[in-house]
Design a protein around this motif. Structure first.
Motif, short mmCIF file in Angstrom:
data_model
loop_
_atom_site.label_atom_id
_atom_site.label_comp_id
_atom_site.label_asym_id
_atom_site.label_seq_id
_atom_site.Cartn_x
_atom_site.Cartn_y
_atom_site.Cartn_z
N TYR A 88 0.82 -1.21 0.00
CA TYR A 88 0.00 0.00 0.00
C TYR A 88 0.86 1.27 0.00
O TYR A 88 0.37 2.34 0.36
CB TYR A 88 -0.95 -0.01 1.20
CG TYR A 88 -1.82 -1.25 1.22
CD1 TYR A 88 -2.78 -1.44 0.23
CD2 TYR A 88 -1.65 -2.23 2.19
CE1 TYR A 88 -3.56 -2.59 0.22
CE2 TYR A 88 -2.42 -3.38 2.18
CZ TYR A 88 -3.38 -3.55 1.19
OH TYR A 88 -4.14 -4.70 1.17
N THR A 114 -10.93 -2.21 4.46
CA THR A 114 -11.12 -3.14 3.36
C THR A 114 -10.03 -2.90 2.31
O THR A 114 -9.33 -1.89 2.34
CB THR A 114 -12.50 -2.94 2.71
OG1 THR A 114 -12.54 -1.63 2.11
CG2 THR A 114 -13.61 -3.07 3.73
N GLU A 115 -9.93 -3.82 1.37
CA GLU A 115 -8.94 -3.65 0.31
C GLU A 115 -9.21 -2.35 -0.47
O GLU A 115 -8.28 -1.62 -0.81
CB GLU A 115 -8.98 -4.85 -0.64
CG GLU A 115 -7.94 -4.80 -1.74
CD GLU A 115 -6.52 -4.84 -1.23
OE1 GLU A 115 -5.62 -4.34 -1.95
OE2 GLU A 115 -6.29 -5.36 -0.11
N GLU A 116 -10.47 -2.09 -0.74
CA GLU A 116 -10.82 -0.87 -1.46
C GLU A 116 -10.44 0.38 -0.66
O GLU A 116 -9.91 1.36 -1.22
CB GLU A 116 -12.32 -0.85 -1.76
CG GLU A 116 -12.78 0.38 -2.53
CD GLU A 116 -14.27 0.41 -2.78
OE1 GLU A 116 -14.76 1.41 -3.35
OE2 GLU A 116 -14.96 -0.57 -2.40
N GLN A 117 -10.72 0.37 0.65
CA GLN A 117 -10.37 1.52 1.49
C GLN A 117 -8.85 1.73 1.55
O GLN A 117 -8.36 2.86 1.54
CB GLN A 117 -10.92 1.31 2.90
CG GLN A 117 -12.43 1.41 2.98
CD GLN A 117 -12.97 0.99 4.35
OE1 GLN A 117 -12.29 0.30 5.12
NE2 GLN A 117 -14.19 1.38 4.64
N LYS A 118 -8.12 0.64 1.61
CA LYS A 118 -6.66 0.75 1.66
C LYS A 118 -6.11 1.34 0.38
O LYS A 118 -5.20 2.18 0.40
CB LYS A 118 -6.05 -0.62 1.94
CG LYS A 118 -6.30 -1.13 3.36
CD LYS A 118 -5.78 -2.53 3.57
CE LYS A 118 -6.04 -3.01 4.99
NZ LYS A 118 -5.59 -4.40 5.22
N GLN A 119 -6.64 0.90 -0.75
CA GLN A 119 -6.18 1.43 -2.03
C GLN A 119 -6.55 2.91 -2.17
O GLN A 119 -5.77 3.72 -2.69
CB GLN A 119 -6.78 0.63 -3.19
CG GLN A 119 -6.32 -0.82 -3.26
CD GLN A 119 -4.85 -0.96 -3.64
OE1 GLN A 119 -4.23 -0.03 -4.12
NE2 GLN A 119 -4.30 -2.15 -3.43
N LYS A 120 -7.75 3.26 -1.71
CA LYS A 120 -8.28 4.60 -1.92
C LYS A 120 -7.69 5.62 -0.94
O LYS A 120 -7.37 6.76 -1.35
CB LYS A 120 -9.80 4.56 -1.77
CG LYS A 120 -10.51 5.86 -2.10
CD LYS A 120 -12.02 5.67 -2.02
CE LYS A 120 -12.77 6.94 -2.39
NZ LYS A 120 -14.25 6.74 -2.32
N GLU A 126 -19.68 2.54 2.51
CA GLU A 126 -18.30 2.10 2.24
C GLU A 126 -17.25 2.94 2.98
O GLU A 126 -16.06 2.62 2.93
CB GLU A 126 -18.02 2.13 0.73
CG GLU A 126 -18.32 3.43 0.03
CD GLU A 126 -19.68 3.40 -0.65
OE1 GLU A 126 -19.80 4.02 -1.72
OE2 GLU A 126 -20.61 2.75 -0.11
#
Length: 388
Positions: free
Chosen positions: A59, A103-109, A225
């Motif tokens: 990340y 979440t994976e999405e939160q980590k990426q974002k 989300e």
């Protein structure tokens, strides 16, 4: 027992020391007088991969571990406490909830830009009526059409009002359980969200260059989300990452104590009174001896807590001990250093005057020292609960 720092930690510390000498120390006084957070310098830290030392590499972080992070903090905090404290808040309580529960999405974002240092993060817990009593917060969130409406206020929040602030992670009451106890949720609120207002910068005794503000949420809607972790478990999640933050504040205190000692020793070797340098007087020598002894003792506690954390061992008690002792040593060292400096230590042009003003908050932030003693006492008594 090997008391030497690992090669990677020493290399990181050297990098941070060079960065601090070039980019932080020459400007710290002006930042303090102007009460201005230097966003451009923080962005430079990101370019050197120093903004996400506790974040996994996938990340954008360095995944350096706590021992290396403490070594880095010794260098950054020695140059300026305001900048180091902002970096601390960003690196720990602003980033670690996403590391542990996102979440994976939160980590990426959100986590990735924080770890890369292109944006800075904030965490909102303390309120006008709730500080040490974290469970007593009044900010609330209620479900509404695929999301949550947040109302309330947060106080003394770091990094929320800069020109590179990504947003704030907020703890809020989300309802009650069947037994009547409160439920809590953790929400990420991006900067610029409608209903989210950042107040004016607060004028503080110390940490003048660190951005500190009140945050107000008035019918602030965020989607589902934006919930971090499990709704209802928000307070437990925050407490789970708080110990890491305490290690970081302990390291901040250690860096201040070392800086106070260094400044005192240099001044004592140069300042003359009664035909001798101050360093030749036994009263001054004893102050320096006491300072040096306490700094080394604090260093042992701080690195012990960091080592336990890195090795997957329980470290809550050790983190509380390190934060408690290092923060109090920082205050004693700063006071003794000002005393050795005399009048020169009481003018704002002196570096020690900044460290002296910065020291007090270390006994308050990340859990007051009274709270640390409660944590330690519960742990100690727990070992004797079986009647041994």
């Amino acid at each position: 027992m090997d008391l030497d720092l690992p090669a990677e930690a020493l290399e990181l510390q050297g990098l941070c020391r060079d960065f601090a000498e070039k980019e932080i120390e020459p400007h710290a006084e002006s930042w303090s007088e102007e009460e201005r957070f230097p966003s451009d310098v923080f962005l430079k830290m990101g370019e050197l991969d120093l903004a996400g030392l506790l974040v996994p590499e996938e990340y954008g972080g360095a995944d350096a571990g706590y021992v290396a992070y403490v070594a880095a903090m010794e260098a950054i905090g020695h140059a300026d406490q305001s900048f180091a404290a902002a970096w601390n808040a960003h690196s720990t309580i602003a980033s670690l909830p996403l590391v542990a529960f996102g979440t994976e999405e939160q980590k990426q974002k959100w986590l990735t830009p924080l770890a890369k240092g292109t944006r800075i993060g904030a965490f909102g817990l303390t309120e006008p009526t709730a500080g040490s009593d974290a469970a007593g917060i009044r900010t609330n969130a209620r479900r509404d059409s695929g999301g949550w409406i947040i109302n309330g206020a947060k106080m003394f929040i770091t990094n929320a009002g800069t020109d590179i602030s990504l947003g704030v992670t907020v703890l809020a009451v989300t309802g009650t359980n069947d037994d009547g106890t409160k439920r809590y949720g953790t929400f990420f609120v991006p900067t610029g969200t409608e209903g989210y207002t950042v107040g004016r910068p607060l004028r503080k005794i110390g940490w003048h260059a660190m951005d500190t503000r009140e945050l107000v949420f008035s019918d602030c809607w965020v989607p589902d989300e934006n919930v971090i972790g499990i709704e209802g478990n928000g307070l437990r999640q925050f407490l789970d990452v708080l110990d890491g933050g305490r290690i970081s504040v302990a390291a901040l205190g250690l860096s201040l104590a070392q800086a106070a000692l260094d400044l005192a020793a240099v001044h004592a070797g140069q300042r003359e009174q009664f035909g001798r340098t101050l360093s030749q007087f036994q009263a001054v020598q004893h102050k320096l001896a006491d300072m040096a002894t306490e700094v080394d003792a604090a260093r042992s506690l701080v690195y012990r807590a960091a080592w336990l954390a890195d090795n997957g061992r329980p470290f809550s008690e050790a983190a509380a001990m390190a934060k408690l002792y290092a923060s109090e040593v920082a205050n004693r060292a700063a006071s003794a250093s000002v005393q050795i400096h005399g009048g020169y230590g009481y003018v704002r042009e002196s570096a020690i005057s900044r460290f002296y003003a910065d020291a007090k908050i270390l006994e308050i932030g990340e859990g007051t020292n009274e709270i640390q003693r409660n944590v330690i006492a519960r742990s100690v008594m727990g070992r004797y609960s079986t009647g041994r």
